[in-house]
Design an enzyme around this catalytic site. Structure first.
Site, PDB file in Angstrom:
ATOM      1  N   HIS A  50       0.870  -1.174   0.000  1.00 47.02           N
ATOM      2  CA  HIS A  50       0.000   0.000   0.000  1.00 47.02           C
ATOM      3  C   HIS A  50       0.911   1.229   0.000  1.00 47.02           C
ATOM      4  O   HIS A  50       1.243   1.765   1.065  1.00 47.02           O
ATOM      5  CB  HIS A  50      -0.904  -0.017   1.234  1.00 47.02           C
ATOM      6  CG  HIS A  50      -1.958   1.046   1.240  1.00 47.02           C
ATOM      7  ND1 HIS A  50      -3.179   0.888   1.848  1.00 47.02           N
ATOM      8  CD2 HIS A  50      -1.985   2.296   0.708  1.00 47.02           C
ATOM      9  CE1 HIS A  50      -3.899   1.984   1.711  1.00 47.02           C
ATOM     10  NE2 HIS A  50      -3.194   2.860   1.022  1.00 47.02           N
ATOM     11  N   GLU A  81      -2.536  -1.678  -3.159  1.00 49.06           N
ATOM     12  CA  GLU A  81      -3.650  -0.949  -2.565  1.00 49.06           C
ATOM     13  C   GLU A  81      -3.372   0.547  -2.595  1.00 49.06           C
ATOM     14  O   GLU A  81      -2.222   0.979  -2.593  1.00 49.06           O
ATOM     15  CB  GLU A  81      -3.838  -1.358  -1.098  1.00 49.06           C
ATOM     16  CG  GLU A  81      -4.157  -2.805  -0.868  1.00 49.06           C
ATOM     17  CD  GLU A  81      -4.336  -3.106   0.605  1.00 49.06           C
ATOM     18  OE1 GLU A  81      -4.866  -4.198   0.897  1.00 49.06           O
ATOM     19  OE2 GLU A  81      -3.937  -2.287   1.458  1.00 49.06           O
ATOM     20  N   HIS A 208      -7.992  -6.344   7.336  1.00 51.64           N
ATOM     21  CA  HIS A 208      -7.731  -5.304   8.321  1.00 51.64           C
ATOM     22  C   HIS A 208      -7.883  -5.898   9.716  1.00 51.64           C
ATOM     23  O   HIS A 208      -8.987  -6.216  10.160  1.00 51.64           O
ATOM     24  CB  HIS A 208      -8.634  -4.073   8.172  1.00 51.64           C
ATOM     25  CG  HIS A 208      -7.960  -2.822   8.692  1.00 51.64           C
ATOM     26  ND1 HIS A 208      -7.174  -2.019   7.918  1.00 51.64           N
ATOM     27  CD2 HIS A 208      -7.927  -2.271   9.925  1.00 51.64           C
ATOM     28  CE1 HIS A 208      -6.700  -1.012   8.619  1.00 51.64           C
ATOM     29  NE2 HIS A 208      -7.142  -1.158   9.855  1.00 51.64           N
TER      30      HIS A 208
END
Length: 266
Positions: A50, A81, A208
């Site tokens: 990310h 991401e 997450h």
């Protein structure tokens, strides 16, 4: 390299926290490419990064270096991401221009300086601005996944903007896991969201704050999850157990959920 055939749920390892530790000094250790290699050697099905605009963990060169690592492992996937309205699509275009693999782009509605992801896209509010960037990502040959709260009513709208998958935001589940009553209230909503997504033609990812304690319970309760992306907890576990043992432990969590699903369907 020998291809790995994933179980019902694939494990993608997010190596951001390795980069965060490395960036605290200027000597290049720990190595994010070494971390990715060790995780793939241990059986991980993919690697996630990310890259945020401030490069506080993953830096631009890391994206390309890790893509080159994944390229050497047939059957493994690379997931990038980020917010498509910040730097994500620029990074993705450069990966493709270099002839490197890019299997999935996960769109996350982060602010530029946001500490961590904490909510999904909103529908119908975000629909019109998402539609063109989803099309741009798919034109690059990437599968598109939208980071979403577990709202069953929003899944058809996510499909309508052209997404291939949704990634269910699991922090609320993780926060409630130690409380059986709270967990029992939340899991049916995740299951309903997954079913609504699948009914709309979407595949379902999740991520997450998933960890070794809560992962199997989640996968047992939410059938059909194609991929989990796990970073913080997995890298923290690796500090104690090592990458190989940690990846194997998470794969065992997935296998336990697979076994339970198989028994239920027998």
């Amino acid at each position: 390299m020998t291809p790995v055939h994933p179980p019902r749920t694939a494990l993608s390892v997010n190596v951001n926290k390795v980069a965060l530790l490395r960036n605290s000094r200027h000597i290049g250790i720990p190595s994010v490419t070494r971390a990715a290699t060790l995780c793939l050697q241990a059986g991980a099905h993919g690697i996630t990064v990310h890259p945020r605009p401030d490069e506080r963990h993953i830096r631009w060169h890391d994206v390309f270096d890790i893509a080159a690592v994944v390229q050497a492992w047939p059957g493994r996937e690379y997931n990038i991401e980020g917010n498509p309205f910040h730097n994500l699509l620029d990074v993705a275009r450069e990966v493709v221009a270099r002839g490197l693999p890019l299997h999935q782009l996960t769109f996350v509605p982060d602010d530029v300086g946001q500490f961590t992801s904490d909510h999904g896209w909103r529908f119908p509010d975000d629909a019109e601005r998402l539609r063109p960037v989803v099309a741009q990502a798919r034109a690059l040959g990437a599968r598109v996944s939208l980071f979403m709260d577990p709202d069953p009513q929003a899944m058809a709208a996510a499909a309508a903007v052209g997404a291939d998958r949704v990634e269910l935001y699991t922090e609320p589940y993780a926060a409630a896991w130690a409380d059986p009553a709270a967990r029992a209230r939340l899991l049916p909503r995740y299951r309903a969201a997954a079913q609504a997504a699948q009914a709309a033609g979407l595949q379902v990812n999740a991520g997450h704050d998933l960890n070794r304690d809560n992962l199997t319970d989640f996968l047992r309760a939410v059938p059909g999850v194609a991929e989990v992306s796990i970073g913080h907890a997995l890298i923290a576990d690796a500090l104690e157990l090592g990458y190989a043992a940690t990846v194997q432990a998470y794969l065992a969590c997935i296998a336990a959920a697979d076994a339970a699903a198989g028994e239920a369907g027998a």
